[in-house]
Design an enzyme around this catalytic site. Structure first.
Site, PDB file in Angstrom:
ATOM      1  N   GLY A 248       0.806  -1.218   0.000  1.00  0.00           N
ATOM      2  CA  GLY A 248       0.000   0.000   0.000  1.00  0.00           C
ATOM      3  C   GLY A 248       0.835   1.261   0.000  1.00  0.00           C
ATOM      4  N   VAL A 249       1.651   1.438  -1.042  1.00  0.00           N
ATOM      5  CA  VAL A 249       2.560   2.586  -1.081  1.00  0.00           C
ATOM      6  C   VAL A 249       1.824   3.909  -1.244  1.00  0.00           C
ATOM      7  CG1 VAL A 249       4.536   1.247  -1.872  1.00  0.00           C
ATOM      8  CG2 VAL A 249       2.956   2.196  -3.561  1.00  0.00           C
ATOM      9  N   GLY A 250       0.575   3.856  -1.733  1.00  0.00           N
ATOM     10  CA  GLY A 250      -0.218   5.077  -1.798  1.00  0.00           C
ATOM     11  C   GLY A 250      -0.561   5.614  -0.423  1.00  0.00           C
ATOM     12  N   ASP A 251      -0.396   4.788   0.604  1.00  0.00           N
ATOM     13  CA  ASP A 251      -0.551   5.201   2.003  1.00  0.00           C
ATOM     14  C   ASP A 251       0.798   5.382   2.696  1.00  0.00           C
ATOM     15  OD1 ASP A 251      -3.412   5.314   2.786  1.00  0.00           O
ATOM     16  OD2 ASP A 251      -3.440   3.246   2.118  1.00  0.00           O
ATOM     17  N   SER A 252       1.696   4.407   2.537  1.00  0.00           N
ATOM     18  CA  SER A 252       2.936   4.455   3.308  1.00  0.00           C
ATOM     19  C   SER A 252       3.855   5.582   2.864  1.00  0.00           C
ATOM     20  CB  SER A 252       3.663   3.108   3.239  1.00  0.00           C
ATOM     21  OG  SER A 252       3.933   2.732   1.906  1.00  0.00           O
TER      22      SER A 252
END
Length: 404
Positions: free
Chosen positions: A170-174
């Protein structure tokens, strides 16, 4: 970051990931949760078979370790009063609600900074906050996949010429969480030097674009609009993923020194006598032929055999699963899979460690996340509430334990 106090109103992934970085680095992070259920990730699992009551979500504890938890009903006047009583004792507030939610609670940046002028207030939202630049999408809800899509990352991920693909983690969050943690540290340094707090925000889509910088200069300088790139770099070669008998490996050998070492280690020095492969310019002009020839060479060996031949000689790495990472000596040496104890579990559980390493102030991954509301009374007493206050708030249903 010893002595830094963070009041954490976040949930899901982006916000908790941000504040967990601060907790690992020594900050006291007090997580504010609702009375019913708390953070959304508490119910998301996965759950260990030794936990039939589903008390300990793997997801929750992977992003909330080392924090305290207080449970407050922010929809009640008493709950809002509690936060206002607490705020003078904290350096930082972090929240990732949609724009305007904290304002409607009566806990806006303007209200809280009026009570604590040194306060650093950080918001993580899909498309930022109107205070720093009002996006036409400011009211849109967003999750990881939306940020990956709109920030440009998904547009260059996938098989060359094919359908865009979401990156697994979930790189769009991290990524927004990491940017927010950096911004908080910068703002706290400013506050300590000047006595001035401030508001800062990170838009999830903005943060994704920030790490996709290559697409910006490709368009600006090269007049290109790149699409999905597959498993190979758009202009460096070889620089990508190649097959093995039991999986895949990554190679990055775009200069002559590394390319020569690569083909020699693969027992194929004759490649250098092929004019298509003899120079970087020739290889660039015969891109697909290079990829196919190297793929034929690597496909003769297992990942372990390739590691024996290439490790330390050229930029190389096997594509590892988590099962392989768990037994790899690098990650053990770097303490990247620390273990946390859980009540009733037959063995400790691994979590992803803190990659920032210090020689004098080591990061601590020492305890699991808190039970919902476990620290409510202790935190309130430590910040000046009296037993009578706590009794009154419990009776009003603003904190756990009352008749509500």
């Amino acid at each position: 970051m010893q002595g830094l106090r963070v009041l954490d109103f976040t949930q899901a992934l982006a916000g908790p990931f941000c504040t967990q970085q601060l907790a690992d680095l020594g900050a006291e992070v007090v997580k504010v949760e609702g009375l019913s259920g708390g953070d959304l990730s508490r119910g998301s699992g996965p759950f260990h078979e030794a936990d039939p009551e589903h008390r300990y979500s793997g997801y929750f504890h992977s992003i909330n370790r080392g924090k305290k938890s207080i449970a407050i009903d922010l929809k009640s006047a008493a709950g809002v009063d509690i936060v206002k009583r607490l705020i003078a004792g904290f350096d930082v507030v972090v929240e990732n609600f949609r724009a305007g939610v904290m304002d409607r609670f009566g806990l806006s940046y303007e209200t809280l900074s009026g009570l604590n002028p040194k306060l650093v207030y950080c918001a993580i939202r899909g498309f930022g906050d109107p205070r720093t630049g009002k996006s036409p999408y400011v009211d849109w809800p967003a999750y990881d996949v939306v940020a990956q899509a709109m920030g440009g990352m998904m547009g260059v991920t996938g098989l060359a010429g094919g359908t865009p693909i979401k990156i697994g983690p979930g790189v769009g969050d991290s990524i927004p969480g990491l940017y927010a943690a950096l911004g908080i540290v910068a703002a706290v340094l400013h506050a300590r030097a000047t006595g001035e707090g401030q508001f800062l925000d990170v838009g999830m889509a903005d943060a994704v674009l920030g790490v996709c910088e290559r697409i910006v200069h490709q368009q600006a300088f090269g007049h290109q609009v790149p699409g999905p790139e597959g498993n190979h770099h758009p202009f460096l070669l070889p620089f990508g993923v190649y097959p093995a008998t039991d999986g895949f490996v990554a190679l990055a050998c775009p200069n002559d020194h590394f390319f020569r070492a690569l083909v020699e280690a693969l027992d194929a020095p004759e490649v250098l006598h092929d004019e298509r492969f003899a120079t970087p310019k020739a290889r660039a002009q015969n891109r697909q032929a290079v990829i196919e020839r190297l793929s034929d060479l690597t496909a003769r060996f297992s990942k372990a055999e390739l590691q024996q031949r290439l490790g330390g000689r050229v930029p190389f790495g096997p594509v590892l699963s988590i099962a392989e990472i768990a037994i790899d000596p690098h990650f053990a040496a770097r303490d990247m899979l620390p273990e946390l104890e859980f009540p009733g579990f037959p063995e400790p559980m691994r979590v992803a460690g803190q990659p920032i390493k210090f020689t004098r102030t080591p990061a601590a991954v020492s305890r699991r996340g808190p039970d919902l509301g476990a620290d409510t009374e202790a935190v309130l007493l430590a910040h000046g509430a009296s037993p009578a206050d706590i009794g009154r708030w419990r009776k009003a249903g603003a904190i756990p334990g009352g008749d509500g």
